[in-house]
Design a protein around this motif. Structure first.
Motif, PDB file in Angstrom:
ATOM      1  N   ASP A  95      61.609 103.065  45.534  1.00  0.00           N
ATOM      2  CA  ASP A  95      61.031 101.815  46.009  1.00  0.00           C
ATOM      3  C   ASP A  95      61.779 100.646  45.383  1.00  0.00           C
TER       4      ASP A  95
ATOM      5  N   SER B 212      53.098 101.006  55.960  1.00  0.00           N
ATOM      6  CA  SER B 212      53.536 101.128  54.572  1.00  0.00           C
ATOM      7  C   SER B 212      53.021 102.442  53.976  1.00  0.00           C
TER       8      SER B 212
ATOM      9  N   LEU C  71      60.426  98.010  52.266  1.00  0.00           N
ATOM     10  CA  LEU C  71      61.109  99.240  52.671  1.00  0.00           C
ATOM     11  C   LEU C  71      62.261  98.839  53.595  1.00  0.00           C
TER      12      LEU C  71
ATOM     13  N   GLU D 264      51.673 104.961  42.970  1.00  0.00           N
ATOM     14  CA  GLU D 264      53.129 104.854  42.834  1.00  0.00           C
ATOM     15  C   GLU D 264      53.685 106.051  42.062  1.00  0.00           C
TER      16      GLU D 264
ATOM     17  N   SER E   6      55.982 104.550  54.535  1.00  0.00           N
ATOM     18  CA  SER E   6      56.543 105.395  53.482  1.00  0.00           C
ATOM     19  C   SER E   6      56.717 106.792  54.070  1.00  0.00           C
TER      20      SER E   6
ATOM     21  N   TRP F 152      57.999  97.803  42.312  1.00  0.00           N
ATOM     22  CA  TRP F 152      57.062  98.912  42.499  1.00  0.00           C
ATOM     23  C   TRP F 152      57.440 100.093  41.617  1.00  0.00           C
ATOM     24  N   GLU F 153      58.745 100.350  41.453  1.00  0.00           N
ATOM     25  CA  GLU F 153      59.178 101.444  40.589  1.00  0.00           C
ATOM     26  C   GLU F 153      58.684 101.243  39.158  1.00  0.00           C
TER      27      GLU F 153
END
Length: 433
Positions: free
Chosen positions: A294, A262, A389, A359, A288, A298-299
């Motif tokens: 995302d 991740s 993801l 983030e 990532s 998470w965004e």
């Protein structure tokens, strides 16, 4: 009638702008990413299926505003619109004092927040009942105030540190007191704790790989039991790769195999791109590293105030358990001990801050651009049930990395080191041989 026409006209203008963006145009921004970040502060798609429904919504709002003197249903819509604008205006005022420097900050300061205040005032004038006028403003502002108190005043209770594992080691640098697990002898393999997870997430791989290698599983800043000496540490790509370099230097590891899952896969990838002479191979588990949005949960952490509040509220055991279960296909592996191993470190202040700061600070466009020039042999593993993801990103890594071996594992989720350790470990061991 003049107020109605002004407010309706504003919504017609917004509808026209969304229709314009649906054509693929991004004016006044140079590209969709810049447009999204300037308009919303986060990266989302401006594809037609996203913006055309918003255009229709603005047209319906314009119609409701024009009908608000004749229709009770239209007045209800206007009341809801005023409440939404009041909330957005209150958020905008908070963002003015808690973020700075971006295009979104200046647009929010000079355009979005003043426009929301003006449109809210105009909508309130269209309502007839005095109590309703007060409620549609006071209610949303009160909610935003509570969220601001959670974001900037409330601190979740820090849980006691767990008893150290028999494999636990510590090393101090100017930056941090790094916690890591060490086992085995042989060529060095460094496994980076998965994002928002402790180094113990690599327990199965640590045990298996220790037969042929000296294996280190390390908590980088913001993860597990590592403690920062500098509270102003920048949780961004340069900060995380610098921290990894300091750890390797402290243990005098000149060249290693790097592994990550991740976020930490992206950190390992970035370090290998910056210091190719120090990384012989890469093991990337659902990493990532691609410049793509995302998942929305998470965004949302990228938004000032919202991100701080969500990160603090998420430092709750029941929420952690729910989040962990979402990473696994094999639910029987989600034990109380596993949940506690993620929940307890997740209550530490630096680790809470790292959730939203990372983030916001991780710019994966840098790593994606460098992928064609990343020469280390690389093993990329992905679960076909990944909920964080998308598994389609595995093929993208395969296309861009010159020396990549890509495997998609059936019946596996995002937390590959635990959810599918029996599949992952032999593949890593074979790759390292």
């Amino acid at each position: 009638m003049g107020s109605r026409r002004i407010v309706a006209g504003a919504h017609v203008l917004l509808a026209a702008l969304h229709i314009y963006w649906a054509t693929g145009a991004t004016w006044p921004a140079p590209d969709e990413r810049s447009l999204s970040r300037a308009v919303l502060g986060v990266q989302v798609s401006f594809a037609p299926q996203m913006v055309l429904p918003l255009a229709v919504l603005h047209l319906l709002l314009a119609f409701a505003v024009l009908r608000s003197d004749r229709s009770a249903a239209a007045r209800v819509v206007v009341a809801g619109l005023a409440a939404g604008l009041a909330a957005r205006a209150a958020l905008g005022l908070v963002w003015i004092f808690t973020s700075a420097g971006t295009a979104f900050f200046w647009l929010n300061l000079l355009l979005y927040t003043p426009a929301c205040i003006a449109l809210c005032a105009a909508d309130v004038r269209l309502l007839r009942m005095r109590w309703l006028k007060a409620a549609v403003v006071a209610g949303p502002v009160a909610v935003v105030t509570v969220v601001a108190l959670v974001a900037y005043v409330y601190e979740p209770g820090q849980q006691l540190h767990p008893t150290a594992s028999a494999d636990s080691r510590y090393v101090d640098t100017a930056l941090a007191r790094f916690h890591y697990l060490q086992r085995g002898t042989g060529s060095p393999v460094v496994l980076l704790a998965p994002g928002a997870s402790p180094a113990s997430a690599w327990d199965a791989e640590l045990a298996a790989l220790a037969h042929d290698h000296t294996v280190y599983a390390v908590d980088l800043p913001g993860q597990g039991e590592t403690r920062l000496h500098n509270e102003q540490f920048a949780f961004d790509l340069d900060g995380m790769t610098d921290a990894l370099g300091q750890f390797l230097d402290a243990l005098q590891l000149q060249q290693v195999v790097l592994g990550g899952n991740s976020w930490s896969g992206g950190w390992g990838l970035a370090y290998a791109q910056q210091h190719p002479d120090r990384v012989s191979k890469l093991v990337l588990l659902a990493p990532s590293g691609l410049d793509e949005p995302d998942v929305w949960s998470w965004e949302m952490l990228k938004q000032p105030l919202v991100g701080e509040a969500l990160a603090k509220l998420a430092a709750n055991r029941s929420m952690v358990e729910s989040a962990v279960r979402g990473l696994f296909v094999h639910q029987n592996l989600v034990t109380s001990q596993l949940v506690d191993s993620m929940w307890v470190p997740g209550t530490y202040r630096d680790n809470v801050r790292s959730m939203y700061a990372l983030e916001r600070g991780l710019d994966w466009s840098v790593t994606e651009k460098a992928l064609p020039f990343t020469r280390q042999p690389t093993l990329v593993l992905w679960g076909d049930h990944d909920t964080v993801l998308p598994v389609a990103q595995a093929a993208r890594f395969g296309e861009l990395l010159p020396n990549a071996t890509v495997r998609v594992l059936p019946g596996c989720g995002h937390a590959l080191t635990v959810d599918c350790a029996d599949d992952v470990t032999p593949l890593i061991a074979a790759f390292l041989r």
